[in-house]
Design a protein around this motif. Structure first.
Motif, PDB file in Angstrom:
ATOM      1  N   PRO A 234       0.836  -1.209   0.000  1.00 58.97           N
ATOM      2  CA  PRO A 234       0.000   0.000   0.000  1.00 58.97           C
ATOM      3  C   PRO A 234       0.865   1.252   0.000  1.00 58.97           C
ATOM      4  O   PRO A 234       1.959   1.249   0.579  1.00 58.97           O
ATOM      5  CB  PRO A 234      -0.801  -0.128   1.313  1.00 58.97           C
ATOM      6  N   ALA A 404      -1.107  -5.666  -9.790  1.00 56.36           N
ATOM      7  CA  ALA A 404      -2.320  -4.921  -9.446  1.00 56.36           C
ATOM      8  C   ALA A 404      -3.341  -5.811  -8.742  1.00 56.36           C
ATOM      9  O   ALA A 404      -3.997  -5.384  -7.789  1.00 56.36           O
ATOM     10  CB  ALA A 404      -2.927  -4.309 -10.705  1.00 56.36           C
ATOM     11  N   ASP A 405      -3.477  -7.061  -9.193  1.00 56.40           N
ATOM     12  CA  ASP A 405      -4.429  -7.976  -8.554  1.00 56.40           C
ATOM     13  C   ASP A 405      -3.993  -8.331  -7.138  1.00 56.40           C
ATOM     14  O   ASP A 405      -4.797  -8.355  -6.211  1.00 56.40           O
ATOM     15  CB  ASP A 405      -4.561  -9.249  -9.396  1.00 56.40           C
ATOM     16  N   ALA A 408      -4.437  -5.421  -4.705  1.00 59.61           N
ATOM     17  CA  ALA A 408      -5.824  -5.233  -4.242  1.00 59.61           C
ATOM     18  C   ALA A 408      -6.118  -6.133  -3.045  1.00 59.61           C
ATOM     19  O   ALA A 408      -6.765  -5.696  -2.082  1.00 59.61           O
ATOM     20  CB  ALA A 408      -6.787  -5.531  -5.385  1.00 59.61           C
ATOM     21  N   ARG A 409      -5.649  -7.381  -3.087  1.00 57.58           N
ATOM     22  CA  ARG A 409      -5.862  -8.278  -1.944  1.00 57.58           C
ATOM     23  C   ARG A 409      -5.062  -7.820  -0.730  1.00 57.58           C
ATOM     24  O   ARG A 409      -5.541  -7.891   0.403  1.00 57.58           O
ATOM     25  CB  ARG A 409      -5.472  -9.704  -2.330  1.00 57.58           C
ATOM     26  N   ALA A 411      -4.245  -4.744  -0.030  1.00 57.09           N
ATOM     27  CA  ALA A 411      -4.904  -3.549   0.515  1.00 57.09           C
ATOM     28  C   ALA A 411      -6.107  -3.936   1.373  1.00 57.09           C
ATOM     29  O   ALA A 411      -6.339  -3.330   2.432  1.00 57.09           O
ATOM     30  CB  ALA A 411      -5.339  -2.631  -0.624  1.00 57.09           C
ATOM     31  N   LYS A 412      -6.883  -4.931   0.950  1.00 60.85           N
ATOM     32  CA  LYS A 412      -8.024  -5.378   1.754  1.00 60.85           C
ATOM     33  C   LYS A 412      -7.567  -5.965   3.075  1.00 60.85           C
ATOM     34  O   LYS A 412      -8.161  -5.700   4.132  1.00 60.85           O
ATOM     35  CB  LYS A 412      -8.840  -6.406   0.968  1.00 60.85           C
TER      36      LYS A 412
END
Length: 500
Positions: A234, A404-405, A408-409, A411-412
């Motif tokens: 992040p 990018a994929d 995203a995980r 960041a969650k």
């Protein structure tokens, strides 16, 4: 008459007030600087005298004394040139001493009167804001100083322009704040062929901020995997970006006043000294572990580092800071880093490959791996083997899933950690009651952990680090409680004890 100008002394990331006092008294011509100056400050006499000569001014044939108060605080660096020159000009009556009382001044002088950049301007600006004063600094560092809110900045290119501004005959335009650069991304995980286990470990390390050691033969992709890590982390929060910029400002590496939200990624060579890695030197500067604060410290060829240098990282990895003690100063720098390390299984790098392994195996591997102390390895949360890549793997098309994929995980998972912990800590920083509250496994997971703790001879540190990794794996899966499956995966990344 005594003229006074305010400046600062830097001790780590702390800026302390220093008063530059200038007295011109009758007596034999002399220009002396007192107040515990180092050699760079002592040499200010020649730079200041040459800069004033460039303005067409000569020093009065009297006894000139510059006192840097408090006298028992060590003064280091060339940023004292400008305040010394201004105090001298005020004592000579060239400029108004009362007007200078509203400013803190920092900057190095060139022989022709130009004001050159010097490290620490951002810290000086924040100190000036706290003192409700303005800041006089080099023009090239005006954008850097403007990041400190509520401070009036006079960014002057040379002494002539500064004096004209103070007299009102020329107005210096206020500098614009430096740019907030967009996060930069390195290589994409799509470039990594195969290595699914290593990519999974990298994702877990990024999600929880865990230390990771990759062990594999040359050319397996360890360095490429490490270089992909910043792309899935992040971005820095504005507060974190300012904190990392303060370290860069003290080190003199903040260029153009631009503040980046990209997490630092430092990869020092294995020939680095202890002072280069943890900080120190004649003038105590932040080392690589502090320059990587809130980011990644990548140590490639880990056993090739000197053992004493590696062991000096043990305290920073545990405490998140570096304490550099010297006879005349005690300096603390932040060092909350994520350690990513890579190593070969042995010196030749091909242990276990019957076609390439050396004739000294397994002694070669034992001697090579013994260069890394057990306490340091115990501080590394995750250990993963990176297998060699075959020609068939290299011929495959790029992976469908890229950075990018994965980002995203990650960041969650990070958002779950931040919403759960009021101190906004990552799972790698959980300890005490918070670790017990958030990372306690269910009953099947607890039984598995107890069995593994006995079989693997886990230390107390190793036990807690497995809990932290398991909590991160559960966060990636969206699970509220750590289960047996999360615990099993966390245990698979733990270093096995050596066989008797």
């Amino acid at each position: 008459m005594v003229a006074l100008v305010s400046t600062v002394a830097f001790l780590g990331l702390e800026a302390r007030s220093v008063e530059v006092q200038c007295q011109i008294a009758p007596g034999m011509p002399r220009f002396g600087i007192v107040g515990l100056p180092d050699k760079a400050v002592g040499e200010s006499r020649d730079r200041v005298q040459a800069a004033l000569s460039a303005l067409g001014l000569a020093l009065p044939p009297k006894r000139i004394t510059i006192n840097l108060s408090p006298a028992d605080l060590p003064k280091e660096g060339s940023h004292y040139d400008l305040p010394i020159a201004l105090a001298l000009l005020a004592a000579m009556g060239v400029t108004d001493a009362e007007q200078l009382a509203d400013y803190v001044a920092v900057g190095e002088l060139s022989l022709d009167g130009r004001i050159a950049p010097s490290p620490g301007v951002l810290l000086a600006a924040m100190h000036a804001a706290g003192e409700e004063k303005g800041l006089i600094c080099p023009a090239s560092q005006g954008p850097e100083a403007r990041w400190a809110s509520g401070v009036a900045v006079l960014a002057a290119p040379d002494l002539t322009a500064l004096l004209n501004h103070l007299k009102g005959t020329q107005v210096l335009a206020p500098p614009e704040p430096g740019e907030a650069a967009e996060p930069k991304h390195g290589p994409d995980l799509k470039q990594v062929k195969g290595q699914e286990t290593a990519k999974r470990a990298l994702e877990i390390a990024a999600a929880g901020g865990h230390n990771l050691l990759m062990n594999g033969p040359p050319g397996a992709g360890k360095s490429l995997l490490a270089a992909c890590l910043p792309g899935i982390l992040p971005p820095l929060t504005p507060e974190e970006a300012l904190e990392t910029s303060m370290v860069a400002s003290v080190a003199g590496t903040l260029e153009g006043g631009a503040i980046s939200r990209t997490r630092p990624f430092r990869a020092p060579h294995h020939s680095a000294s202890m002072a280069a890695l943890t900080g120190g030197g004649l003038r105590v500067k932040p080392g690589e572990v502090s320059l990587a604060h809130l980011g990644v410290l990548f140590l490639d060829e880990l056993p090739e580092f000197q053992r004493a240098v590696l062991d000096s990282l043990r305290q920073p990895l545990e405490a998140g800071k570096v304490d550099v003690a010297r006879a005349n100063a005690h300096v603390t720098y932040p060092a909350r880093v994520q350690l990513i390390a890579a190593m070969n299984p042995c010196r030749c790098g091909h242990l276990g490959d019957p076609a390439l392994a050396c004739s000294r195996a397994p002694r070669c591997a034992a001697d090579y791996q013994a260069k890394i102390s057990g306490p340091l390895l115990d501080r590394i949360d995750m250990h993963v083997d990176v297998d060699p890549v075959s020609a068939a793997d290299l011929a495959l098309p790029p992976a469908a899933e890229g950075s990018a994929d994965v980002a995203a995980r990650v960041a969650k998972a990070r958002s779950r950690q931040l919403s759960r912990d009021t101190d906004a800590r990552t799972n790698a920083e959980l300890e005490g009651d918070d670790l017990e509250r958030y990372a306690s496994p269910d009953e099947p997971g607890r039984k598995l952990l107890m069995q593994a703790a006995e079989a693997m001879r886990l230390t107390a540190r190793g036990y807690t680090r497995i809990l932290r990794v398991a909590r991160t794996i559960a966060d990636l899966a969206g699970a509220e409680q750590v289960g047996r499956i999360h615990m099993a995966e966390a245990l698979s990344y733990r270093r096995q004890p050596p066989r008797a």
